[in-house]
Design a protein around this motif. Structure first.
Motif, short mmCIF file in Angstrom:
data_model
loop_
_atom_site.label_atom_id
_atom_site.label_comp_id
_atom_site.label_asym_id
_atom_site.label_seq_id
_atom_site.Cartn_x
_atom_site.Cartn_y
_atom_site.Cartn_z
N ALA A 130 0.91 -1.29 -0.01
CA ALA A 130 0.04 0.09 0.28
C ALA A 130 0.93 1.17 -0.12
CB ALA A 130 -0.79 -0.07 1.41
N ASN A 131 2.04 1.19 0.68
CA ASN A 131 2.74 2.47 0.87
C ASN A 131 3.34 2.65 -0.32
OD1 ASN A 131 2.68 3.60 3.62
ND2 ASN A 131 3.35 1.78 4.25
N THR A 132 3.88 1.45 -1.21
CA THR A 132 4.48 1.71 -2.55
C THR A 132 3.58 2.50 -3.42
OG1 THR A 132 5.88 -0.05 -2.05
CG2 THR A 132 5.63 0.71 -4.22
N MET A 133 2.32 1.75 -3.41
CA MET A 133 1.19 2.36 -4.19
C MET A 133 0.84 3.93 -3.96
SD MET A 133 -0.93 -0.97 -4.49
CE MET A 133 -2.35 -0.33 -5.60
N LEU A 134 0.63 4.11 -2.58
CA LEU A 134 0.38 5.66 -2.41
C LEU A 134 1.53 6.48 -3.00
CD1 LEU A 134 -0.44 5.04 1.31
CD2 LEU A 134 -2.22 5.94 -0.45
N ASP A 135 2.85 6.13 -2.83
CA ASP A 135 3.67 7.07 -3.34
C ASP A 135 3.63 7.34 -4.74
OD1 ASP A 135 4.86 7.43 -1.06
OD2 ASP A 135 6.25 5.90 -1.17
N MET A 136 3.37 6.01 -5.55
CA MET A 136 3.12 6.15 -7.21
C MET A 136 2.04 6.58 -7.68
SD MET A 136 5.28 2.78 -8.52
CE MET A 136 4.48 1.73 -7.35
N LEU A 137 1.06 6.50 -7.07
CA LEU A 137 -0.36 7.16 -7.43
C LEU A 137 -0.30 8.78 -7.06
CD1 LEU A 137 -2.91 4.36 -6.17
CD2 LEU A 137 -2.29 4.74 -8.55
N ARG A 138 0.16 9.02 -5.86
CA ARG A 138 0.38 10.52 -5.62
C ARG A 138 1.24 11.32 -6.42
NH1 ARG A 138 0.21 9.29 0.89
NH2 ARG A 138 -2.06 9.22 1.10
N ASP A 139 2.37 10.61 -7.15
CA ASP A 139 2.95 11.17 -8.14
C ASP A 139 2.49 11.54 -9.29
OD1 ASP A 139 5.28 11.11 -6.33
OD2 ASP A 139 6.40 9.24 -7.06
N ASP A 140 1.43 10.61 -9.73
CA ASP A 140 0.50 11.02 -10.53
C ASP A 140 -0.53 12.01 -10.64
OD1 ASP A 140 2.11 9.35 -12.21
OD2 ASP A 140 0.71 7.84 -12.52
N GLN A 141 -0.22 12.98 -9.46
CA GLN A 141 -1.32 14.02 -9.11
C GLN A 141 -2.57 13.76 -8.58
OE1 GLN A 141 -0.70 17.33 -10.46
NE2 GLN A 141 0.90 17.04 -12.27
N ASN A 142 -2.62 12.55 -8.12
CA ASN A 142 -3.99 11.72 -7.37
C ASN A 142 -3.87 12.24 -6.17
OD1 ASN A 142 -5.25 10.55 -9.83
ND2 ASN A 142 -3.26 9.39 -9.52
N THR A 143 -5.17 12.42 -5.58
CA THR A 143 -5.34 12.54 -3.97
C THR A 143 -5.76 11.15 -3.70
OG1 THR A 143 -5.85 15.02 -4.07
CG2 THR A 143 -6.77 13.31 -2.23
N VAL A 144 -4.93 10.52 -2.68
CA VAL A 144 -5.30 8.96 -2.36
C VAL A 144 -5.46 8.84 -0.95
CG1 VAL A 144 -4.26 6.71 -2.68
CG2 VAL A 144 -3.57 8.14 -4.42
#
Length: 227
Positions: free
Chosen positions: A13-27
């Protein structure tokens, strides 16, 4: 986009949070099925990425129950259950896509883009409303052929409004798009972002609905009305 990630593997989850937030998403992230069910019943998200094996409520039950409640938020199931029958069960329960672990982050991102394009006016490289074209991959806004790189906050607001043209977006919903559960809301931040966006797209394109929120006017977006 505002994404709800439901995953009880904290390292993943922490890995995915970093990558999804890098793509301008609010997660926003939950690791519990009952909490996810409550969140989906009470709040608006643009997309859910959902594990199936969760504490308290299984992911399949979550999809079935929120669909029965009329919640239409797109759901991508992300799970280690890889048998054909399990995939069919997931899709038939109401999920929009099904991806098995292990997975490549690039594939998940592509599936997110594909799901988010459904039901929206799109061109090969982004959302299109009249003179406005927004590329979600690059956060580039093009107005009458002139391109701008939008800061994350302005991108989040305009992306939401362009996906819901001619619909009033409440102040609370736009603030959720910007901050989710992780950050405090700055008192006048939304007004500041709106001021900058209107300078780019025309004052009449984004209208204030007094006491409620904001609306992207597709007619003004089409005709370039800047009054």
């Amino acid at each position: 986009m505002r994404i709800l990630l439901v995953e009880d593997d904290h390292l993943l989850a922490n890995t995915m949070l970093d990558m999804l937030r890098d793509d301008q998403n609010t997660v926003d992230w939950l690791d519990d099925g009952q909490q996810a069910l409550n969140a989906l019943s009470d709040e608006h998200f643009d997309l859910v990425i959902l594990d199936l094996t969760l504490p308290r409520v299984d992911g399949l039950d979550i999809v079935k129950r929120v669909r029965q409640q009329g919640v239409q938020t797109p759901v991508i199931i992300l799970t280690a259950r890889a048998e054909l029958g399990e995939k069919l069960q997931g899709l038939d329960s109401g999920a929009d896509d099904y991806l098995t672990k292990p997975f490549a982050m690039a594939e998940l991102k592509a599936r997110i883009r594909a799901v988010s394009r459904r039901g929206a006016a799109t061109a090969h490289n982004g959302l299109v409303i009249g003179r406005l074209m927004l590329n979600p991959d690059s956060a580039q806004l093009t107005v009458d052929g002139e391109s701008f790189s939008l800061p994350r906050s302005e991108f989040q607001i305009l992306h939401y409004l362009m996906r819901h043209p001619d619909q009033v977006a409440t102040r609370r919903r736009l603030e959720d798009q910007l901050y989710g559960w992780e950050q405090g809301v700055e008192s006048n931040a939304l007004e500041v972002h709106m001021h900058h966006l209107r300078r780019r797209v025309g004052k009449a394109t984004i209208r204030t609905v007094r006491g409620v929120g904001y609306l992207l006017d597709s007619q003004a977006a089409a005709h370039g009305d800047s009054e």
